[in-house]
Structure formats: structure tokens, C-alpha cells
Design a protein around this motif. Sequence first.
Motif, PDB file in Angstrom:
ATOM      1  N   ALA A  11       3.300 -33.928 -63.623  1.00 42.44           N
ATOM      2  CA  ALA A  11       3.907 -35.258 -63.540  1.00 42.44           C
ATOM      3  C   ALA A  11       5.171 -35.212 -62.679  1.00 42.44           C
ATOM      4  O   ALA A  11       5.455 -36.151 -61.932  1.00 42.44           O
ATOM      5  CB  ALA A  11       4.220 -35.776 -64.925  1.00 42.44           C
ATOM      6  N   ASP A  12       5.901 -34.102 -62.779  1.00 45.10           N
ATOM      7  CA  ASP A  12       7.130 -33.986 -61.980  1.00 45.10           C
ATOM      8  C   ASP A  12       6.814 -34.032 -60.490  1.00 45.10           C
ATOM      9  O   ASP A  12       7.498 -34.692 -59.710  1.00 45.10           O
ATOM     10  CB  ASP A  12       7.863 -32.672 -62.302  1.00 45.10           C
ATOM     11  CG  ASP A  12       8.440 -32.705 -63.706  1.00 45.10           C
ATOM     12  OD1 ASP A  12       8.557 -33.818 -64.259  1.00 45.10           O
ATOM     13  OD2 ASP A  12       8.749 -31.631 -64.234  1.00 45.10           O
ATOM     14  N   LYS A  13       5.766 -33.307 -60.122  1.00 43.18           N
ATOM     15  CA  LYS A  13       5.386 -33.304 -58.710  1.00 43.18           C
ATOM     16  C   LYS A  13       4.917 -34.685 -58.278  1.00 43.18           C
ATOM     17  O   LYS A  13       5.183 -35.119 -57.159  1.00 43.18           O
ATOM     18  CB  LYS A  13       4.274 -32.274 -58.460  1.00 43.18           C
ATOM     19  CG  LYS A  13       4.785 -30.851 -58.440  1.00 43.18           C
ATOM     20  CD  LYS A  13       3.652 -29.885 -58.201  1.00 43.18           C
ATOM     21  CE  LYS A  13       4.102 -28.459 -58.382  1.00 43.18           C
ATOM     22  NZ  LYS A  13       2.978 -27.534 -58.530  1.00 43.18           N
ATOM     23  N   VAL A  14       4.206 -35.330 -59.175  1.00 46.45           N
ATOM     24  CA  VAL A  14       3.739 -36.681 -58.862  1.00 46.45           C
ATOM     25  C   VAL A  14       4.938 -37.601 -58.621  1.00 46.45           C
ATOM     26  O   VAL A  14       4.974 -38.367 -57.660  1.00 46.45           O
ATOM     27  CB  VAL A  14       2.847 -37.222 -59.987  1.00 46.45           C
ATOM     28  CG1 VAL A  14       2.562 -38.704 -59.793  1.00 46.45           C
ATOM     29  CG2 VAL A  14       1.546 -36.431 -60.051  1.00 46.45           C
ATOM     30  N   GLU A  15       5.934 -37.472 -59.491  1.00 45.38           N
ATOM     31  CA  GLU A  15       7.148 -38.285 -59.325  1.00 45.38           C
ATOM     32  C   GLU A  15       7.763 -38.026 -57.951  1.00 45.38           C
ATOM     33  O   GLU A  15       8.115 -38.951 -57.223  1.00 45.38           O
ATOM     34  CB  GLU A  15       8.173 -37.934 -60.410  1.00 45.38           C
ATOM     35  CG  GLU A  15       7.842 -38.476 -61.791  1.00 45.38           C
ATOM     36  CD  GLU A  15       8.130 -39.969 -61.919  1.00 45.38           C
ATOM     37  OE1 GLU A  15       8.744 -40.535 -60.985  1.00 45.38           O
ATOM     38  OE2 GLU A  15       7.724 -40.567 -62.925  1.00 45.38           O
ATOM     39  N   ALA A  16       7.893 -36.736 -57.625  1.00 43.87           N
ATOM     40  CA  ALA A  16       8.514 -36.373 -56.346  1.00 43.87           C
ATOM     41  C   ALA A  16       7.688 -36.889 -55.180  1.00 43.87           C
ATOM     42  O   ALA A  16       8.226 -37.408 -54.203  1.00 43.87           O
ATOM     43  CB  ALA A  16       8.666 -34.854 -56.264  1.00 43.87           C
ATOM     44  N   LEU A  17       6.384 -36.770 -55.316  1.00 46.31           N
ATOM     45  CA  LEU A  17       5.497 -37.228 -54.240  1.00 46.31           C
ATOM     46  C   LEU A  17       5.616 -38.740 -54.032  1.00 46.31           C
ATOM     47  O   LEU A  17       5.732 -39.212 -52.901  1.00 46.31           O
ATOM     48  CB  LEU A  17       4.055 -36.855 -54.566  1.00 46.31           C
ATOM     49  CG  LEU A  17       2.985 -37.353 -53.592  1.00 46.31           C
ATOM     50  CD1 LEU A  17       3.208 -36.760 -52.208  1.00 46.31           C
ATOM     51  CD2 LEU A  17       1.593 -37.014 -54.079  1.00 46.31           C
TER      52      LEU A  17
END
Lengths: 873, 190
Positions: free
Chosen positions: A530-536
Amino acid sequence: MAPDAAAEDEDKWLAEGVAGIQHNAFYMHRSLDSNNLKEALKFSAQMLSELRTSRLSPHKYYELYMRAFDELRKLELFFREETSRGNCSVVDLYELVQHAGNVLPRLYLLCTVGSVYIKSKEAPAKDLLKDLVEMCRGVQHPLRGLFLRSYLSQISRDKLPDIGSEYEGDADTVNDAVEFVLQNFIEMNKLWVRMQHQGPFREKEKREKERNELRDLVGKNLHVLSQIEGVDLDMYKESVLPRVLEQVVNCKDELAQFYLMDCIIQVFPDEYHLQTLETLLSACPQLQLHHQKSSCSDEGLLSQPQHPGEAVAVAVSCSNTVEGEGAQHLCRREKRRQGSRGEQEEERRRRGRQQLLCSRGILEKQLRPTVDIKTVLSQLMDRLSNYAASSTEVLPEFLQVEAFAKLNSAIGKVIEAQVDMPSVGAITLFVSLLTFALRVHPDRLDYVDQVLGACVKKLSGKAKLEDSKATKQIVALLSAPLEKYNSVVTALELPNYAQVMDHLDSGTNKVMAMVIIQSIMKNTTCISTADKVEALFELIKGLIRDIDGAQDDELDEEDFKEEQNSVARLIHILHNDDPDEMLKIICAVQKHILLGGPKRLPFTVPPLVFSALKLVRRLQGQDGDVGGEEVPATPKKIFQILHQTIEALSSVPSPELALRLYLQCAEAANDCDVEPVAYEFFTQAFVLYEEEVTDSKAQVTAIHLIIGTLQRMNIFGVENRDTLTHKTTGYSAKLLKKPDQCRAVYACSHLFWIDDQDGTKDGERVLLCLKRALRIANAAQQMANATKGSSGSVALFIEILNKYLYFFEKGNPQITSSVIQGLIELITTEMQSENATSEPSADAFFARTLRYIEFQQQKGGSVAEKYEAIKVS
Amino acid sequence: MVLVLALGDLHIPHRAPDLPAKFKSMLVPGKIQHIICTGNLCIKEVHDYLKSLCPDLHVTRGEYDEDARYPENKTLTIGQFKLGICHGHQVIPWGDLDSLAMLQRQLDVDILVTGHTHQFKAYKHEGGVVINPGSATGAYSSITYDVNPSFVLMDIDGLRVVVYVYELIDGEVKVDKIDFKKNATTHVSH
């Protein structure tokens, strides 16, 4: 004087010079043939006197010089033969030529004899070279001096007391060789630099151009230095480089400085640069300061106005006389700068007015050197990058000397010192540094981020970039890590990445976001937290929502679709096998896409819904395993998210799509055995059908989807089921066109007879549906009769006949062979009636249906028995 | 000999990002004479892609297709065979062979190609063939669990058609073959 006339004159002078050389050379040769040394020297001196001219441009002077040079080679050959035969001693000869009257011919002759002298080894090479290089000081005219020293360099190249050379002396003569070349280089550079001050100011530009043509004479010395075997790393580090740099820095000439820096970088080996990085880089900021100062003095004609406004006025009036269009452009630029002065006031105040006025000088444009500090540093970094790429063995060297840190700080200093460097220049430097970092330290993401951070710092306080070149460089900067790592995940770990992106105008920002998505798709990078998704989503936010102030008026519909479809594809790549993390991902995606507004939701909601439904299905299989434990990810929770998401879509409004998605959810809820949820989804679908789906064609499709889905539901209790089936048959009978009504109603018959389910086999209601369908078919035909005067299609009757056969075969007791027989006869009559229109497709359909009955009759067994009573002919 | 590609239910980008790379590398322009697509492409990009493989493209409308101009069903004749195409969401119960057979009679075709269930099927029925090429992207379906991407290639030669089924199972493409002769006995070979 007109340029043509000047050129003509020059040609004339050159011709005269050449004639003079040829004339004297002729007599020189005659004297040589008759072994008359004295005469030969006299004519050769006279020949060389032609080189004393000051009237030729460097280009023409070079032609003249080459003529003399050829003759000197012949003379040298003669000297060598004479001395080796013992006709005269080289020592005497060396004395003798010094009697020439003029200094220039004397020194050319001295160099020529010196060459023979060194070759004879009658005196140490180092002493002779030292003597010659000192003597050459006698000529201080820049052009003549440069060519004389170039001659010296030429004849001495193969006679340096280098290591391994035959002229190597007893002790450490390499130093002498280096000393000789260095000294010649320094003197030549001084002459070269001095050239700019000769002649009237108005010819300065022309002179700089000419000077630029001569640069390789000076640079050649550095090449010679690099060829000296004895110049090892230590010597280069200890004496050669510091001496050269000292000269470069002290000459305070922009053209010379950047050309020579470039030369240094080009001629010496990469390894040397790496080991002397600090020294080399420390020279850069010094150049920069000189650069500003020198450009200041260059612009003396601006007479140092007191106020910025005046400077503009002067610049404009001045440039108007110089150039047309360029000046206009400049004027606009000046005005723009004035406009944005507010933000930069503080910065400018710190730098002081003096520098401010200098840096905006108009001559900068005309005198732009071919090489500048930016190019020098970029060249250096590119070379080092290539060196690093050449072999992995050299990488430890890079680490050892902390190359990145040094380059980084040097670039920082240069950019800091040169406040007015256009963004594009600074960003180009960052691109080079980033390329270097990626090549040399692929494991150091923090370096990459540092570069991006520096770029953010440089751009901070500025609005979106408008310069297309700078924008291009930013895109290059941002694309480099993606290409290197083939993975966007890397970019997501760079805190400054998104910030750099923010400086792009919204169009380019979107393009960059598309590049990111394409990179993900191409490399099938999995974004799994989810963190990567947020960053993306932070990176691609330009595609996800309207960024404040961005106007959609000029939006290209095609581009928008393409972008949103890319986002939709991307959502499928966001995946984790762990249901809890997957749920977090879904929540993150939902949060972002719900900000997208009515135009984006129809693109982004469906992929999210199906992504969530896939998770539901995974959990549905695992229900048994989790037992009574509290699990964060449950189908129920996901259904809530789905409900919310589709609701947002339906309010866009996009009722048809939302209706389909509700039905998908209802079926998933059915499979998860949660009746209330399934019922709720159906309710929502029905509400949309009743209130929002108004197009009759859309209604037909929607009703078939509702019937098809409801037919598959098996968790509804009697009451709920009755409500839903009742509604559905009601909607079916209310469709606009009779044939649509008829088809929907007979399709509803399947809601009451489900093959693999014990509960629902309501033969009576099946028959009711079919009878109702017949009535509608009848009405349809009557309507056709009334309006067109001919009977309508019998196709509907044949379709219904097929449905009768279907339920007949399934064993519905209400459907008897006699009912079917009646229907067949009805159709036959209709088809044979007088006002029946010929209808090949209906004929074929009916024929095939009858053939089917016959086929079943011939099958044998219980089926055949059933069909036996039906007569088809 | 005529090669006909039959596929459908790609659901790009609603349910899948793209066709599997292995399929894409198999499907090259110039090899196929006709494409029949049962629908749910769903966007123009996919239509254009199919068109690039073969300009003779026949599409019927799935319930998610953005292009509303696709017809509900379509018939065409290739060689000695009459083919019918329909997405299939209109045929209730979904995927029910007897109901599809009714459509086959209605359209009066030898080969009926439908989709919607995302499950590859090929029956010989009443002297004809009913084919469902499955979902070319292996898209999620409420009807079928664990969908494998699949498509069908028909080799039509006179009265004979050989149906090749390409299915992507655990990253490997598996091919099955079904032989069918019109007005003659049929047999299945795996």
C-alpha cells in the motif's frame, strides 16, 4: 573597408609572401647545391623574413607558414648531411645561424639547427631545449610567436628526453622534458590570450573568432604532454596538472580557460582524472569567478549604468544596432526578468549590483564561447561514466576517491556561484551527474536522490518550467533511473522524485506519468504494498485528479482516454498475495481514484471493482481456514468498499456501468453466502434501472443482465426471491418495443425453473411466462398488421416454440406435447396465410426447429418417446 | 484453407491490463484471414490492435463494449460453413447449451461462436458446432472460476474445419485440436 575588398587585399598579401618565399627558397637551394653555406643561410633568413608580416589573418598566415615549413625541412636535411659528413660542426652551425639580422628568422633557423644538434647528441637534449624555449621569448608578437613556438614544438616532439627515449639523459631528464613542454605551453598560452587586446575594440568579435581558430596550436602542447611516457600518475598529480591548471586559472581568459579545461579532460587518461578529481574540480569554481569578472570587463561599453532599468535601456538600444531579431528577443527576456524580479530580489541583492549588471550583458550572446563550464563538467562526468562502464575492475577506484561526493559538491559550487545560469544548464549538469551515479554506484539510491534533491533546490521558488529545453532535460533526468533499474519501485523510493516532477508543466507532467506507467507495464513490475501504491499515485497524480488550477478546456479527448485507460491497466498490476495487504492496496487506490471526478470515474472504477472482486473470491475459498479469528480482510469489508465505490460511479452519473458492477457484486455476494448484501446490491441495480436507465436499447441489455444474474442466484429466501423475480418480470413486460418485451418475458421463464436446483421448479409460472410471451407476440403481430398492412414476423412464435421445447425436454409437466403441437400448427398457418410476407430467415429457423424435433424423435430412448406424439409434417 | 481467429471477453482495461505476452507473440499480422470476436474488448485500442492483425474483423457487442455500433449478433459464410457470432449475455441461462442451440437454429448456422462465460467450450451439436473461445486475457468472471486465457483458431478447408484451442496454463501455451466435418460423423481428438 568592405569585407570583399579586405579579403582581396589579404589574398594579395599572401600571394606576395608566397612569392617571396619561393624566390628566396630558389636561391637557397642553389646555394645548397653549390655547398655555399653562408649564401644558403642568407637566403633562408630572407625567406623566413616573409613570416614577419602582420597583415595576414591567422588562417592566411598559416598557409604562409606551411610554405616556409616545407623549405625548412629541406634545410634541416642539408644541415644534418653536412654535419654528419664532417664538413662543418653542428656547434659552429648553432653559433653561425645566430648571426641572422632579424630575430624571427634567426630563431626559426636556430630551432632548425637545434633539431640537428639534439639528434647529433653532441650536447644533452635537455640543455638545448631549455636554451631554445628561452630564446623564443625574443618574439612577443602573438601570432608570430605562436607559430614560432608551434614550430619549436613540432621539431622537438620526437627529441624529448623522455623515459626510454634515445635522448634520455643520466638523471631524471623526464622532468626536463615536461618542463620544456610546460614552459612552451605557458608562453604560447600567454601569447594567445594577449591576442585579444591587439587592435581596435570594434573588431573584437572577429578577433575572438580568429583566436578560436588558433586554439589547437596551444592545445597541442597538452597533447604532447599526455604522450610523454614518463608522465605517470604521480608526476601528473604532483606537477603537470597543478602547473597547467595554474596557467589556466591565472590567464583569466574565458575562451582559453574552457578550451584548455576541455583539452585536459580529452587528452589525459580517465584514470588520471579520477585520481586528481579534487584538483581538477577545485579549478572549476575559480574559472567561474573569472568568467564573470572577465565578461564584466568585456562589456565596458555599457558604461556601467546605475539602475537596472537603465541597463535594459542601454542593452536594448545597443542591441538594436547590432542585431535585429535577437535583440527583440533579448528585450523581451529583459522585461520578463524585470517582472519576476520580486521573487529573486533577495538573491540578487546578495550578489550585488555589479555582478547583476555584468551577467545580463548583451555581448554574452555574441561572445558565447564554444565551450563553457557546463560542457566541461559534463564532458568530465561522461568520460568518467564511460570509464566506469568499461570494466567493473575500476569501480573500487571510484569509491576510493569518493568521486561522486566530489563531483556533486563541485557542481553545487558552480551552480551556486552562477546564480543566473539558466535552469536548463543546471539540469543538464544534474543529468550528467545522475548518469554518472547510476553507472558507478547503481546500489546507491541515496546518490540518485541527492541529485534530484539538488535539482529541486535549484528549481525551488520557481513556478512551473516554461523552457522546453529545460523540460526535456527534466524528463531525461526522471527517465534515467527508470531505464537503469527497469523498475518504478526504485523511483518510489526516491523522496525527491515526485518533487522534481512537480516542476513540470501539467502537460509534460502527464507525459512523464505515462512514461512511468508504461515502464511498469513493460517490465511487469509488481507494486505490492500500500505504501508503494501511495507513492506511485503521488507520482502520477497529474493523471489521477485535476491539479489545482489546471484547466481542462483544451483537453484532448483522445489523450484523456488513453491516459485514463493506462491508469485502469495499472490498477491490475497493484497486487499482493497477502489478502490483508491487498485490502490496504485496494483502500489506497479507492482513496485516490475517488478524487478523480466525474470524467475519470467511469475509467477507474471498473478495474478497482474487479480487483476487489478477485480478492473476495480468494477470501471466499479461505473462509474455512481462518476460523473464529478476527481477520482484517473479510468479504464483508470489501463489499462495503465496493458499495461505496460503485455508488460514487452511479452519481457521476454512469448508471449503466454502475448497474453492471452492482450485479457482479451481487453474484459475488451470492457465492460468499451473504444474502442481505446480495439483496442490497440487487436493490441498487434496480433503483438505477428504474431511475436512471432511460434509453430503451440500454434497458433491453440491462434487463437481460438482470435476468441472467438473478437466474444464477441461489441464496435468496422465498420472500426476497419473489420480490426480485416479480420486479424483473414487471420490468420485462414494460419494455418499449413489443419484440423486446416478448423476448425478455420468455427469458424470465428461466427464473422459475433452474435445472440443478431442487427448490425452483415452478412449472406453472414457467408456463405463465411463456403464455404471456405468446400474448405479446400476438399483439406485436396485430400491431404490424394495423400499421403496415401485412402480418409481422413469425420469428417470435418460433422462438417461443423453442422455449416450449426446452421446458418440454426438461420435464416441465405443464408443457405438453399437445400444447407444442398447437403452437406448431399456429406457426404453420401464419406462414401460409395470404398476407404473410416472405421471410427466409424465419422459414429457415422454423425448418431447423422441426428438423430438431425429428432429430430428437430418431434419437431413441426416453427423449424419443417424449417427442413421439408431436407431428411435424 | 482459411484461418479464422475466434476470441472474446478481453475486458481490457476493466479486468485485465493486456493480452498475455505469449499470445501477443503468437498472433502476428498476415497469417489470419478473418477474426471473429464475440465482444467485450472493451476499448478502441483493442479493436485497433485486432484490426492490425487482420483487417477482416467481425465483432458483436458485449455488455461492456464502449462502441455501441457493434451488432447483437452477426452471421457470415466462410467456405462451405455458415458462422454465427453473438456475445451470449442475451442467451439465458448463460452458457446453457440447449439455449445456445436455439440461437444456432435461429441464426441457421453451422458454427456458433459465443462468449460471456469465459470458459472455453466446443460441442458438436445437431450436426453443427458450438464454440466458446473463453477469455483471451483470462479475465475475472462471476460465472467461471480460475479462468485461463484462451482463444480459438479455426482452419476451414472445404467441408472440414479443424478447431485449435490455445490455452495458457501456468505460463505455458497448451494446444488442443477438434476435428469437424460437415454432414459427416465427427470425432474429438485430444
